[in-house]
Design a protein around this motif. Structure first.
Motif, short mmCIF file in Angstrom:
data_model
loop_
_atom_site.label_atom_id
_atom_site.label_comp_id
_atom_site.label_asym_id
_atom_site.label_seq_id
_atom_site.Cartn_x
_atom_site.Cartn_y
_atom_site.Cartn_z
N HIS A 1 0.84 -1.20 0.00
CA HIS A 1 0.00 0.00 0.00
C HIS A 1 0.87 1.24 0.00
N CYS A 2 0.23 2.39 -0.32
CA CYS A 2 1.01 3.60 -0.55
C CYS A 2 1.36 4.34 0.74
N GLY A 3 0.50 4.24 1.76
CA GLY A 3 0.77 4.91 3.03
C GLY A 3 0.35 6.36 3.08
N SER B 1 -7.41 6.30 2.62
CA SER B 1 -7.62 5.00 3.27
C SER B 1 -6.42 4.63 4.13
N CYS B 2 -5.22 4.79 3.58
CA CYS B 2 -4.01 4.44 4.33
C CYS B 2 -3.87 5.31 5.58
N LEU B 3 -4.15 6.60 5.43
CA LEU B 3 -4.02 7.50 6.59
C LEU B 3 -5.03 7.15 7.67
N THR C 1 -7.91 -1.01 1.57
CA THR C 1 -8.73 -0.26 0.61
C THR C 1 -7.91 0.89 0.02
N CYS C 2 -6.58 0.79 0.13
CA CYS C 2 -5.66 1.77 -0.46
C CYS C 2 -5.99 1.95 -1.94
N THR C 3 -5.99 3.21 -2.39
CA THR C 3 -6.33 3.46 -3.79
C THR C 3 -5.24 2.95 -4.74
ZN LIG Z 1 -2.86 4.12 0.16
#
Ligand SMILES: [Zn+2]
Ligand SMILES: [Zn+2]
Length: 342
Positions: free
Chosen positions: A96-98, A102-104, A110-112
């Motif tokens: 995931h991107c972080g 969603s990540c935050l 559910t990370c985009t």
């Molecule tokens: Zn993300």
């Protein structure tokens, strides 16, 4: 990397609707944020067909496999969390991107920009696999890797959804279908303290359902499953795991007040009778797999409660046979590739 081979075998899908092809590839070195594992077990999931069918923009050649267990043999630069020799696993969630919303919020799966193991990057149907460090969980040494693998997609999907469901101990949970997900759903639901009804199309799985811990077995060839559940007061949760939209739709009136139809397998379009939902305040909910921490909790709860996947092991050379058997619904109940055993 000196003790490692220069090449390794991997099972690729090379084109849309292609068969598995075993190829020899150069062993890659992990970059920052990656580890290289020696694959001990890789579960064959129905979602491997996404790669075969070329859905979700999958690029070929691609090595499927998103229920992966193995030992870390090399780590990327600056790796702090994982070390050579650690036994790890990875599920559907491959990274995931972080930084997206969603990540935050901590909802990593559910990370985009979610990376999916074995779809967006090569997965576990190979002797070695490169995995993102944030996708990993720790696998206990006293668990057979082949038993652990199915918990990382099938297992976490039922465990993570059931533990967030609106349920109290003793509530009736109906599990529609006793396959890869269903046989784990019965065990997890029983271990969580619910009254469990296994729904099946024939009497063939009655003994199995009892062995798995089901309190009740409702056989569609003998009685109407919806009526049977209604007579019991309705199911607080119906776990829909057999991809049969008509059968799932027919169960909606069997939900108890405030009940939930939990959709865990892509099943096409449902026919939804609105009355039972409105007057029973019932709802329909979907659920994706889980985060790496959900997977960790799934594995630890399985050990705690004695939940165990029923697996059939296959060597890497028989990947096509394993896949065909799984697609034909002939595996009891999860096919697992063990690439380093013959
Ligand atoms: Zn993300
Ligand atoms: Zn899966």
């Amino acid at each position: 990397m000196s003790s490692l081979p220069k090449t390794y075998k991997a099972a690729e899908i090379q084109a849309v609707k292609g068969k598995f092809v075993i190829v020899e590839r150069p062993l890659p070195e992990p970059k920052e944020g990656e580890v290289l594992i020696k694959t001990l077990a890789s579960g064959v999931c129905h979602s491997d067909m996404v790669v075969v069918e070329g859905w979700f923009g999958v690029q070929h050649p691609r090595v499927p496999g998103h229920e992966v267990v193995g030992d870390v043999v090399a780590v990327g630069p600056h790796e702090k969390r994982w070390h050579v020799g650690d036994r790890v696993g990875a599920g559907w969630h491959g990274g995931h991107c972080g930084v997206c919303k969603s990540c935050l919020r901590g909802s990593f799966n559910t990370c985009t920009s979610q990376l999916i193991t074995g779809l967006g990057a090569d997965g576990g149907h190979a002797e070695y696999a490169l995995l993102r460090t944030e996708s990993l969980l720790s696998i206990p040494r006293d668990m057979d890797p082949a038993d652990a693998a199915p918990l990382l997609c099938a297992g976490v999907t039922v465990f993570a959804s059931l533990r967030k469901a609106d349920l109290y101990p003793g509530d009736l949970v109906a599990v529609q279908g006793l396959g890869g997900l269903g046989h784990l759903a019965v065990q997890y639901a029983r271990a969580m303290g619910y009254k469990v009804a296994a729904l099946s199309q024939s009497s063939a799985k009655a003994d199995l359902a009892k062995d798995l811990g089901a309190h009740l077995y409702i056989d569609a060839s003998k009685e109407d499953q919806c009526d049977a559940l209604k007579k019991l007061g309705g199911a607080k949760v119906i776990v829909a795991v057999a991809p049969d939209a008509k059968a799932i739709s027919s169960l909606i009136p069997a939900l108890a007040v405030d009940g939930t139809l939990l959709l865990l397998a892509a099943s096409g379009d449902l026919m939804v009778p609105t009355g039972p939902l409105i007057f029973g305040r019932a709802k329909i909910q979907g659920w994706p797999t889980g985060t790496p921490q959900d997977e960790q909790d799934t594995v630890e709860f399985a050990q705690l409660a004695g939940v165990k996947a029923y697996v059939e092991k296959f060597p890497l050379a028989q990947i096509q046979e394993a896949y065909d058997k799984m697609m034909g619904n002939k595996v009891r109940f999860r096919a697992v590739i063990t690439p380093h055993s013959q």
